[in-house]
Design a protein around this motif. Structure first.
Motif, PDB file in Angstrom:
ATOM      1  N   ARG A 113       0.789  -1.121  -0.050  1.00  0.00           N
ATOM      2  CA  ARG A 113      -0.025  -0.013   0.012  1.00  0.00           C
ATOM      3  C   ARG A 113       0.681   1.308   0.030  1.00  0.00           C
ATOM      4  O   ARG A 113       0.360   2.309  -0.103  1.00  0.00           O
ATOM      5  N   PHE A 114       2.316   1.290   0.269  1.00  0.00           N
ATOM      6  CA  PHE A 114       3.161   2.238   0.141  1.00  0.00           C
ATOM      7  C   PHE A 114       3.816   2.380  -1.208  1.00  0.00           C
ATOM      8  O   PHE A 114       4.167   1.213  -1.669  1.00  0.00           O
ATOM      9  N   GLN A 115       4.294   3.491  -1.533  1.00  0.00           N
ATOM     10  CA  GLN A 115       5.179   3.607  -2.854  1.00  0.00           C
ATOM     11  C   GLN A 115       6.720   3.069  -2.257  1.00  0.00           C
ATOM     12  O   GLN A 115       7.114   3.325  -1.457  1.00  0.00           O
ATOM     13  N   ILE A 116       7.156   2.306  -3.136  1.00  0.00           N
ATOM     14  CA  ILE A 116       8.453   1.705  -2.857  1.00  0.00           C
ATOM     15  C   ILE A 116       9.288   2.374  -4.093  1.00  0.00           C
ATOM     16  O   ILE A 116       9.010   2.499  -5.081  1.00  0.00           O
ATOM     17  N   LEU A 117      10.454   3.002  -3.607  1.00  0.00           N
ATOM     18  CA  LEU A 117      11.554   3.528  -4.653  1.00  0.00           C
ATOM     19  C   LEU A 117      12.708   2.552  -4.636  1.00  0.00           C
ATOM     20  O   LEU A 117      13.082   1.837  -3.823  1.00  0.00           O
ATOM     21  N   ARG A 139      16.383  14.103  -3.658  1.00  0.00           N
ATOM     22  CA  ARG A 139      15.752  15.367  -4.097  1.00  0.00           C
ATOM     23  C   ARG A 139      14.360  15.153  -3.567  1.00  0.00           C
ATOM     24  O   ARG A 139      13.701  16.172  -3.362  1.00  0.00           O
ATOM     25  N   ARG A 140      13.682  14.108  -3.732  1.00  0.00           N
ATOM     26  CA  ARG A 140      12.527  13.870  -3.163  1.00  0.00           C
ATOM     27  C   ARG A 140      12.127  14.007  -1.741  1.00  0.00           C
ATOM     28  O   ARG A 140      11.241  14.810  -1.202  1.00  0.00           O
ATOM     29  N   ILE A 141      12.995  13.826  -0.973  1.00  0.00           N
ATOM     30  CA  ILE A 141      13.000  14.016   0.511  1.00  0.00           C
ATOM     31  C   ILE A 141      13.262  15.569   0.570  1.00  0.00           C
ATOM     32  O   ILE A 141      12.470  16.141   1.343  1.00  0.00           O
TER      33      ILE A 141
END
Length: 167
Positions: A113-117, A139-141
């Motif tokens: 259910r969470f996005q995994i990078l 950059r996302r953080i």
């Protein structure tokens, strides 16, 4: 705004990936956005146990990065202590939590259910340009920290009950 504490949860067999990520997070630290902590910062020889030093760090972190791998999945401590704390804090809006797949494995359904990078189907080990991928994560953080306002902790406050003769 003070630097956000950033906690990295990982299995020791994945230290190589921790080292690579830490280099990319350094620019955020240099800008005063985060203050990174992982279990290599545990002080030996003090009065506190390693766990007494670790738990307050993950419980107060504004950002948590979880490095997923087969060894992380096989670690009882990662699975039964660190991961539940990270998920709870994410669901309560108390921390930004990033799940980073560093080596391929059948990721637990509870994490689907969470996005995994970088993606659920491609680990850091599998990407061609690891620096570019880690830079995108950093950059996302950075970008999400700009807008993040953590929900207040739900820890119960201890209130003193005054005797009836005091106002």
């Amino acid at each position: 705004m003070p630097a956000a504490p950033l906690f990295i949860s990982y299995c020791h067999k994945d230290q190589k990936w921790l080292d690579l990520l830490s280099v990319h997070l350094q620019s955020l630290e240099n800008d005063g956005l985060i203050e990174t902590w992982d279990d290599r910062d545990i002080r030996a020889g003090g009065k506190e146990t390693w766990e007494a030093q670790l738990l307050p760090k993950i419980e107060s972190a504004g950002v948590i990065v979880v490095l997923l791998s087969p060894d992380f999945a096989a670690s009882d401590y990662c699975q039964k202590v660190e991961l539940p704390i990270a998920i709870t804090r994410k669901e309560k809006g108390q921390a930004l939590v990033y799940f980073v797949l560093v080596r391929p494995y059948a990721v637990e359904r509870s994490l689907s259910r969470f996005q995994i990078l970088p993606s659920p189907n491609q680990s850091l080990k599998q990407v061609r340009d690891k620096d570019e991928t880690l830079e995108k994560i950093a950059r996302r953080i950075r970008d999400e920290l700009d807008d993040f306002r953590p929900s207040p902790s739900q820890t119960p406050r201890v209130t003193r009950v005054l005797p009836p003769y005091l106002p």
